[in-house]
Design a protein around this motif. Structure first.
Motif, PDB file in Angstrom:
ATOM      1  N   GLY A 194       0.856  -0.572  -0.035  1.00  0.00           N
ATOM      2  CA  GLY A 194       0.142   0.230  -0.018  1.00  0.00           C
ATOM      3  C   GLY A 194       0.889   1.246  -0.400  1.00  0.00           C
ATOM      4  N   VAL A 195       2.213   0.938   0.832  1.00  0.00           N
ATOM      5  CA  VAL A 195       2.933   2.406   0.581  1.00  0.00           C
ATOM      6  C   VAL A 195       4.422   2.148   1.049  1.00  0.00           C
ATOM      7  CG1 VAL A 195       3.984   3.927   2.272  1.00  0.00           C
ATOM      8  CG2 VAL A 195       1.550   3.145   2.233  1.00  0.00           C
ATOM      9  N   VAL A 196       5.160   2.270  -0.129  1.00  0.00           N
ATOM     10  CA  VAL A 196       6.548   2.828  -1.088  1.00  0.00           C
ATOM     11  C   VAL A 196       7.151   3.196  -0.432  1.00  0.00           C
ATOM     12  CG1 VAL A 196       8.291   2.500  -2.920  1.00  0.00           C
ATOM     13  CG2 VAL A 196       5.711   1.502  -2.975  1.00  0.00           C
ATOM     14  N   ILE A 197       8.411   3.276   0.460  1.00  0.00           N
ATOM     15  CA  ILE A 197       9.326   4.316   1.124  1.00  0.00           C
ATOM     16  C   ILE A 197      10.772   4.374   0.833  1.00  0.00           C
ATOM     17  CG2 ILE A 197       9.639   4.865   3.212  1.00  0.00           C
ATOM     18  CD1 ILE A 197       7.528   4.103   4.501  1.00  0.00           C
ATOM     19  N   LEU A 210      10.192   5.233 -11.347  1.00  0.00           N
ATOM     20  CA  LEU A 210      10.039   3.695 -10.794  1.00  0.00           C
ATOM     21  C   LEU A 210       9.309   4.812  -9.941  1.00  0.00           C
ATOM     22  CD1 LEU A 210      11.615   1.005  -9.499  1.00  0.00           C
ATOM     23  CD2 LEU A 210       9.778   2.564  -7.652  1.00  0.00           C
ATOM     24  N   ILE A 211       9.239   5.433  -9.186  1.00  0.00           N
ATOM     25  CA  ILE A 211       8.051   5.851  -8.163  1.00  0.00           C
ATOM     26  C   ILE A 211       7.049   6.781  -9.044  1.00  0.00           C
ATOM     27  CG2 ILE A 211       7.271   8.296  -6.915  1.00  0.00           C
ATOM     28  CD1 ILE A 211       9.119   5.461  -5.320  1.00  0.00           C
ATOM     29  N   HIS A 218      -0.215   2.934 -10.572  1.00  0.00           N
ATOM     30  CA  HIS A 218      -1.677   2.263  -9.321  1.00  0.00           C
ATOM     31  C   HIS A 218      -1.892   3.697  -8.865  1.00  0.00           C
ATOM     32  CE1 HIS A 218      -0.487  -1.971 -11.218  1.00  0.00           C
ATOM     33  NE2 HIS A 218       0.695  -1.539 -11.657  1.00  0.00           N
ATOM     34  N   PRO A 219      -2.715   4.634  -9.269  1.00  0.00           N
ATOM     35  CA  PRO A 219      -2.768   5.439  -8.855  1.00  0.00           C
ATOM     36  C   PRO A 219      -3.385   5.594  -6.949  1.00  0.00           C
ATOM     37  CG  PRO A 219      -5.207   5.106  -9.820  1.00  0.00           C
ATOM     38  CD  PRO A 219      -3.450   4.338  -9.965  1.00  0.00           C
ATOM     39  N   ARG A 302       8.108  -4.472 -16.154  1.00  0.00           N
ATOM     40  CA  ARG A 302       6.883  -4.600 -15.085  1.00  0.00           C
ATOM     41  C   ARG A 302       6.653  -4.017 -14.302  1.00  0.00           C
ATOM     42  NH1 ARG A 302      12.097  -7.421 -12.406  1.00  0.00           N
ATOM     43  NH2 ARG A 302      10.200  -8.514 -11.275  1.00  0.00           N
ATOM     44  N   ILE A 303       6.218  -3.309 -14.241  1.00  0.00           N
ATOM     45  CA  ILE A 303       4.819  -2.685 -13.453  1.00  0.00           C
ATOM     46  C   ILE A 303       4.359  -2.117 -13.759  1.00  0.00           C
ATOM     47  CG2 ILE A 303       4.713   0.560 -11.947  1.00  0.00           C
ATOM     48  CD1 ILE A 303       7.998  -0.099 -11.183  1.00  0.00           C
ATOM     49  N   ARG A 304       4.195  -1.845 -14.694  1.00  0.00           N
ATOM     50  CA  ARG A 304       3.001  -1.744 -15.344  1.00  0.00           C
ATOM     51  C   ARG A 304       2.014  -2.313 -16.161  1.00  0.00           C
ATOM     52  NH1 ARG A 304       7.219   1.024 -19.314  1.00  0.00           N
ATOM     53  NH2 ARG A 304       7.144   3.128 -19.197  1.00  0.00           N
ATOM     54  N   SER A 305       2.911  -3.665 -15.720  1.00  0.00           N
ATOM     55  CA  SER A 305       1.904  -4.947 -16.306  1.00  0.00           C
ATOM     56  C   SER A 305       1.418  -5.336 -14.519  1.00  0.00           C
ATOM     57  CB  SER A 305       2.515  -6.475 -16.892  1.00  0.00           C
ATOM     58  OG  SER A 305       3.778  -6.542 -15.797  1.00  0.00           O
ATOM     59  N   ILE A 306       1.858  -4.827 -13.403  1.00  0.00           N
ATOM     60  CA  ILE A 306       1.700  -5.566 -12.709  1.00  0.00           C
ATOM     61  C   ILE A 306      -0.586  -5.250 -11.942  1.00  0.00           C
ATOM     62  CG2 ILE A 306       0.890  -4.837  -9.636  1.00  0.00           C
ATOM     63  CD1 ILE A 306       4.748  -4.594  -9.862  1.00  0.00           C
TER      64      ILE A 306
END
Length: 314
Positions: A194-197, A210-211, A218-219, A302-306
């Motif tokens: 839910g949270v990326v630090i 990446l961020i 994935h807003p 890969r991020i786009r396809s998650i």
């Protein structure tokens, strides 16, 4: 609700230089109902009487800075989008703009009229979406929690940081650590994050692409930046291109970190259950992305396809 859909949006411009306000009047009066203030005190008096959709403020003004104004304006007019103009790079002001004023965009002076017009138009759209959601909030039942609780992903070269944050948060949520971007993407694919630090750089690579890609695709994900470097340029990019929720300064202060992360987790749930709010945190257009054949390009693909955990829980 601030305005009916047919009404002109209301935009407040704040600057201590009359010539700047004259420029704003010429640029925007045909499109919006415009208001002007020559300082923070005057702006706050106006906001007590008149709600607006967007506030555009200079940072460096006598008596009250733009950050101080936008922090107070957030209490008076929470649905308004906030844009900060500045002609100098000041890291403390930039961090304050996120942690205290929740800025939609950070615009350097001198600005491009076309870019500023586009930014204000997007802010208006987001403000009206927020106002519409607020108007319907009482009609919407409270969402029921289903599936695993969201976890926190920490990206940092220092492998001691994730356990430190886990110790700060206790057993309230799971914390995963990654010392490379590839490890981070592996975890994003497997776990309900839910949270990326993240530090501003991981393995000496900037994390802004990446961020930004995470927020674009994935807003509902919420990003918090760890920083000890006085890199104002990187901070501005992370605000505009990644819609960073908060900054945590190093060395980490336990209580401040816990408050920030808990707030970020609540923001993740809010965004997960209220897609109308996604426009409020829309990222700016990013520079030319890395080629797909590059290591960074493959990670971004890969991020786009998650698949979103919001959809997986539905």
């Amino acid at each position: 609700m601030i305005n009916s859909p047919a009404a002109k949006a209301r935009v407040l411009f704040v600057d201590d230089e009359p010539r700047v306000l004259t420029t704003m009047r010429m640029l925007f009066r045909a499109h919006y109902e415009v208001y002007f203030a020559e300082g923070g005190t005057q702006a706050l008096e106006l906001l007590k009487k008149q709600a607006v959709d967007v506030i555009v403020s200079d940072q460096r003004m006598p008596g009250m800075t733009g950050i101080e104004l936008l922090r107070a304006a957030r209490e008076l007019n929470p649905n308004a989008m906030r844009i900060l103009l500045t002609g100098y790079s000041d890291l403390n002001a930039i961090i304050g703009s996120i942690n205290e004023g929740e800025i939609f965009r950070f615009v350097n002076k001198p600005w491009s009229n076309d870019d500023l017009s586009t930014t204000v138009a997007r802010a208006v759209t987001a403000a009206r979406a927020s106002a519409a959601m607020t108007a319907k909030a009482d009609e919407r039942p409270a969402p029921a929690q289903s599936g695993p609780l969201p976890a926190v992903l920490v990206m940092d070269d220092d492998a001691r940081v994730p356990p430190q944050i886990q110790a700060i948060l206790g057993n309230e949520c799971r914390v995963f650590g990654a010392t490379t971007m590839s490890e981070a993407v592996d975890l994003l694919e497997r776990e309900h994050i839910g949270v990326v630090i993240s530090d501003t750089r991981v393995q000496d690579h900037p994390v802004v692409n990446l961020i930004g890609t995470l927020k674009q695709h994935h807003p509902e994900l919420v990003s918090v930046i760890l920083t000890e470097r006085a890199d104002a340029g990187a901070a501005i990019d992370l605000i505009n291109q990644g819609q960073i929720y908060r900054f945590i300064t190093k060395p980490i202060i336990d209580n401040a970190c816990k408050i920030t992360v808990n707030s970020a987790l609540k923001q993740h749930e809010r965004l997960s259950h209220s897609p109308e709010l996604h426009q409020r945190y829309e990222v700016a257009n990013t520079p030319e992305p890395p080629p797909p054949s590059s290591g960074t390009g493959r990670l971004l693909d890969r991020i786009r396809s998650i698949r979103s955990w919001v959809r997986r829980r539905a």
